[in-house]
Design an enzyme around this catalytic site. Structure first.
Site, mmCIF file in Angstrom:
data_model
loop_
_atom_site.group_PDB
_atom_site.id
_atom_site.type_symbol
_atom_site.label_atom_id
_atom_site.label_comp_id
_atom_site.label_asym_id
_atom_site.label_seq_id
_atom_site.Cartn_x
_atom_site.Cartn_y
_atom_site.Cartn_z
ATOM 1 N N CYS A 86 -15.196 21.555 22.684
ATOM 2 C CA CYS A 86 -14.810 20.733 23.830
ATOM 3 C C CYS A 86 -13.604 19.869 23.507
ATOM 4 O O CYS A 86 -13.491 19.338 22.409
ATOM 5 C CB CYS A 86 -15.956 19.790 24.214
ATOM 6 S SG CYS A 86 -17.551 20.566 24.475
ATOM 7 N N CYS A 87 -12.746 19.721 24.494
ATOM 8 C CA CYS A 87 -11.693 18.717 24.482
ATOM 9 C C CYS A 87 -11.441 18.341 25.933
ATOM 10 O O CYS A 87 -12.107 18.861 26.829
ATOM 11 C CB CYS A 87 -10.426 19.197 23.755
ATOM 12 S SG CYS A 87 -9.488 20.484 24.591
ATOM 13 N N TRP A 88 -10.506 17.444 26.189
ATOM 14 C CA TRP A 88 -10.348 16.911 27.537
ATOM 15 C C TRP A 88 -10.163 18.016 28.571
ATOM 16 O O TRP A 88 -10.830 18.047 29.590
ATOM 17 C CB TRP A 88 -9.186 15.913 27.578
ATOM 18 C CG TRP A 88 -9.150 15.126 28.851
ATOM 19 C CD1 TRP A 88 -8.142 15.112 29.767
ATOM 20 C CD2 TRP A 88 -10.156 14.239 29.350
ATOM 21 N NE1 TRP A 88 -8.458 14.273 30.806
ATOM 22 C CE2 TRP A 88 -9.708 13.721 30.571
ATOM 23 C CE3 TRP A 88 -11.404 13.844 28.883
ATOM 24 C CZ2 TRP A 88 -10.438 12.823 31.335
ATOM 25 C CZ3 TRP A 88 -12.145 12.938 29.636
ATOM 26 C CH2 TRP A 88 -11.656 12.443 30.854
ATOM 27 N N LEU B 196 -14.019 18.475 28.932
ATOM 28 C CA LEU B 196 -14.762 17.226 29.078
ATOM 29 C C LEU B 196 -14.430 16.552 30.404
ATOM 30 O O LEU B 196 -15.247 15.813 30.954
ATOM 31 C CB LEU B 196 -14.429 16.281 27.921
ATOM 32 C CG LEU B 196 -14.874 16.745 26.539
ATOM 33 C CD1 LEU B 196 -14.278 15.841 25.463
ATOM 34 C CD2 LEU B 196 -16.387 16.794 26.441
ATOM 35 N N GLY C 271 -10.188 21.438 27.575
ATOM 36 C CA GLY C 271 -10.814 22.644 27.035
ATOM 37 C C GLY C 271 -9.787 23.639 26.520
ATOM 38 O O GLY C 271 -10.114 24.534 25.756
#
Length: 151
Positions: free
Chosen positions: A64-66, A108, A68
């Site tokens: 996950c990251c802000w 996220l 994706g």
């Protein structure tokens, strides 16, 4: 199933993801902001989770990251990993079914709690296709990892 999970931020959806995976009976290997003291940079923690899959220490991973996007790019640089950025259940189903994806990438920013559960339901329900063309495509991706594809 052992699932490596990474997130570059300690966001509510990342915590919900870990809880949901554990509720479903999976063992979670946490990376990044989900593991106190670990490097939370998206490129670092996504690579770490992907390497768990490539090495056979995890069956699958969720990165996950802000958006994706960065998490999926970093994970896909690890040979043997087929990461798919999924923003809905239909995409998650197709990624597992047609691409035999072994790493789920999530945003996220876009993923709500209810949507997360739908995506996970689709991801864990779908099985890799046995269709010849689908298997040949996945095999070609494997050869790309080895630098052995021909046109």
């Amino acid at each position: 199933m052992r699932i490596a999970v990474s997130s570059d931020m300690d966001e509510p959806v990342a915590r919900t993801l870990v809880e949901e995976l554990r509720t479903r009976g999976h063992e979670v290997i946490a990376h990044g902001a989900l593991n106190p003291g670990a490097d939370p940079r998206w490129a670092v923690c996504s690579e770490a989770a992907a390497r768990e899959v490539a090495a056979g220490r995890a069956d699958q991973a969720v990165v996950c990251c802000w958006t994706g996007t960065g998490a999926s790019i970093a994970a896909n640089k690890v040979p043997g990993v087929r990461a798919a950025l999924c923003t809905d259940a239909g995409t998650a189903d197709g990624a597992r079914r047609w691409n035999d994806a072994n790493v789920l990438a999530l945003s996220l920013r876009l993923t709500s709690g209810p949507l997360l559960k739908e995506i996970l339901d689709a991801w864990f329900t779908a099985e890799a296709s046995t269709d010849t063309e689908d298997r040949e495509n996945v095999a070609r991706i494997g050869r790309l990892d080895l630098g052995r594809n021909t046109p």
